[in-house]
Design a protein around this motif. Structure first.
Motif, mmCIF file in Angstrom:
data_model
loop_
_atom_site.group_PDB
_atom_site.id
_atom_site.type_symbol
_atom_site.label_atom_id
_atom_site.label_comp_id
_atom_site.label_asym_id
_atom_site.label_seq_id
_atom_site.Cartn_x
_atom_site.Cartn_y
_atom_site.Cartn_z
ATOM 1 N N SER A 220 27.827 19.442 -6.863
ATOM 2 C CA SER A 220 26.437 19.039 -7.961
ATOM 3 C C SER A 220 27.777 19.401 -9.542
ATOM 4 C CB SER A 220 25.796 20.402 -8.258
ATOM 5 O OG SER A 220 26.559 21.348 -8.264
ATOM 6 N N LEU A 221 26.861 18.597 -10.891
ATOM 7 C CA LEU A 221 27.508 19.276 -12.338
ATOM 8 C C LEU A 221 27.613 20.243 -12.315
ATOM 9 C CD1 LEU A 221 27.747 17.446 -14.536
ATOM 10 C CD2 LEU A 221 25.899 18.284 -15.145
ATOM 11 N N LEU B 13 30.299 11.441 -15.745
ATOM 12 C CA LEU B 13 28.998 12.691 -15.660
ATOM 13 C C LEU B 13 27.967 12.601 -16.329
ATOM 14 C CD1 LEU B 13 31.691 15.587 -15.289
ATOM 15 C CD2 LEU B 13 30.930 14.675 -13.803
ATOM 16 N N ALA C 193 23.597 13.593 -18.068
ATOM 17 C CA ALA C 193 23.681 14.802 -18.844
ATOM 18 C C ALA C 193 23.997 14.684 -20.347
ATOM 19 C CB ALA C 193 24.328 15.844 -17.899
ATOM 20 N N ARG D 69 29.341 8.439 -3.997
ATOM 21 C CA ARG D 69 28.925 10.268 -4.668
ATOM 22 C C ARG D 69 29.985 10.624 -4.641
ATOM 23 N NH1 ARG D 69 24.437 9.337 -6.809
ATOM 24 N NH2 ARG D 69 22.341 8.693 -5.168
ATOM 25 N N TYR E 107 24.977 12.002 -14.073
ATOM 26 C CA TYR E 107 23.803 12.905 -13.875
ATOM 27 C C TYR E 107 22.968 13.204 -15.583
ATOM 28 C CZ TYR E 107 26.735 14.823 -9.746
ATOM 29 O OH TYR E 107 27.680 15.186 -8.798
ATOM 30 N N TYR F 202 28.079 5.835 -7.637
ATOM 31 C CA TYR F 202 26.511 5.707 -6.914
ATOM 32 C C TYR F 202 26.934 5.202 -5.494
ATOM 33 C CZ TYR F 202 26.565 0.580 -8.242
ATOM 34 O OH TYR F 202 26.545 -0.959 -7.890
#
Length: 329
Positions: free
Chosen positions: A303-304, A275, A281, A259, A279, A256
Motif C-alpha cells: 500500500s502507499l 508513486l 497521489a 504490482r 497511486y 501496473y
C-alpha cells in the motif's frame, strides 16, 4: 461532469465514431476522457447507443417517426435492465435523435450506405480498462495489458498486409510473431512497428514513450524513425515533436502489470514521481536535499502508506499529511 465545460464534446464523439476526427480533435477527446471518470462512463454509454443505432438502422423502415418511437422504447428498456449505465438524458437523447434520424433515412445518406455495405469483419472493436488494469487477447493471438484509463481499438480480424491497432493511454504488448504481417500501433502521430516482440507504450499529455523488453521495435513519426532493442526506449516529446533514444533507467514501466516497484539506487524524486502516478497521489519533497537520496529495496504489492513508512525509516525523513497532499521532509 466535465461535459458541462465542453459543449462540443457530443459533436467530437460523433466525428470520432465516424473516423473523421482530426489529430487535434482526437487529442481533445482523449484529454476529456482522462479529466474525469464520469467522462469515461459517458463515452461508453454513448458508444453503446451509437452501435445500437447502427444495428437498428439496418432493419428500419422509411417511417422515421415510428422508427424513432421504437428506438426510444428500446433504449428506455435497456436503461431499466442495468444500473451500470449512467443517465445523461438531455445530451444523449439529443444526439440519439440526430444519429437515429440520419441513419434511418431509408439508405439515402452515405452513413447508411457505409453501415449496410461494411462487413462485420471490418468493424472496429474497442476495449477500455476503466479504473482497473485489463488483459485481453487480440484476434491474432497477441496479448495486450491495458493500464488504467486506457483503451485500444482493433478489427475483428486482421486482414490485409498489416495488423493495425489504435491506442489511447498505456499498454504492454506481447505480440505474436508473424514476419509476413507487421503489427502496427498508432498513438497520436507516432507509429510503433514490430513483427513479434514485447514492449510497453505510454502516451500522456507530455510525451509518447516506448520501452522494449524483447525483440526489435521501430518507432516513427512523420519526420523521424528509430529502432530500439531490449532495455532501450524511444521518447517523442509533444512540445517539440522531437524524438530521443536512450537506455531504460529503471523498470517502473512494469508496475501496473507486476504490482512491484524495484528500486536499485533509485533517487527519491523518481520514486515519488512513479508513486504519484501509480497511486494517483500528491506527494511532494519538502526539502531539496532529499531529492537525490538513493533507495535500494523492492515494494511488492504494498500500500502507499506502507511504502512511505519504509521510505521514512530508510531515509530518516518525516511524512506529513496536509489535506490531500503528502509532504516528505
Amino acid at each position: 461532469m466535465k461535459t458541462e465545460h465542453n459543449p462540443n464534446i457530443d459533436e467530437l464523439l460523433v466525428k470520432s465514431m465516424l473516423d473523421e476526427a482530426s489529430v487535434a480533435e482526437q487529442i481533445e477527446i482523449k484529454q476529456w476522457l482522462l479529466d474525469d471518470d464520469d467522462n469515461q462512463r459517458y463515452f461508453e454509454h454513448f458508444e453503446l447507443i451509437w452501435n445500437e443505432s447502427k444495428r437498428f438502422a439496418r432493419t428500419s423502415t422509411v417511417d422515421e417517426n415510428a422508427a424513432w418511437e421504437r428506438f426510444k422504447a428500446r433504449t428506455t428498456a435497456k436503461e431499466r435492465e442495468t444500473e451500470v449505465l449512467p443517465m445523461y438524458p438531455k445530451p444523449v437523447f439529443r444526439i440519439l435523435r440526430m444519429v437515429a434520424m440520419v441513419l434511418m433515412t431509408a439508405g439515402v445518406g452515405w452513413l447508411s450506405y457505409i453501415f449496410a455495405t461494411r462487413s462485420s469483419s471490418d468493424e472496429m472493436l474497442t476495449i477500455s480498462s476503466g479504473m482497473q488494469t485489463l488483459t485481453d487477447t487480440l484476434p491474432d493471438g497477441s496479448v495486450v495489458t491495458l493500464n488504467r484509463k486506457s483503451s485500444i481499438s482493433f478489427p475483428q480480424d486482421f486482414k490485409g498486409k498489416t495488423r493495425d491497432v489504435r491506442l489511447i493511454g498505456e499498454a504492454f504488448f506481447d505480440v505474436k510473431p508473424d514476419k509476413s504481417k507487421p503489427f502496427l500501433i498508432s498513438v497520436n502521430d507516432v507509429t510503433v512497428k514490430v513483427v513479434g516482440t514485447s514492449f510497453n507504450v505510454k502516451d500522456n499529455a507530455e510525451k509518447t514513450e516506448v520501452i522494449v523488453e524483447t525483440g526489435i521495435v521501430e518507432v516513427a513519426t512523420d519526420t523521424q524513425k528509430v529502432r530500439i532493442t531490449p532495455r532501450e526506449e524511444a521518447t517523442v516529446l509533444k512540445a517539440s515533436s522531437k524524438m530521443r533514444k536512450g537506455i531504460t533507467a529503471d523498470e517502473f514501466h512494469n508496475y501496473y502489470r507486476t504490482r512491484r516497484l524495484f528500486c536499485d539506487g533509485t533517487p527519491l524524486w523518481r520514486l515519488v514521481e512513479i508513486l504519484n502516478e501509480a497511486y494517483e497521489a500528491d506527494i511532494v519533497i519538502g526539502n531539496e536535499r532529499l531529492r537525490n537520496l538513493p533507495i535500494n529495496t523492492t515494494f511488492d504489492q504494498n500500500s502507499l502508506e506502507s511504502i512511505l513508512g519504509v521510505v521514512s525509516e530508510t531515509l530518516s525523513l518525516k511524512v506529513e499529511q496536509h489535506g490531500d497532499q503528502i509532504v516528505l521532509k
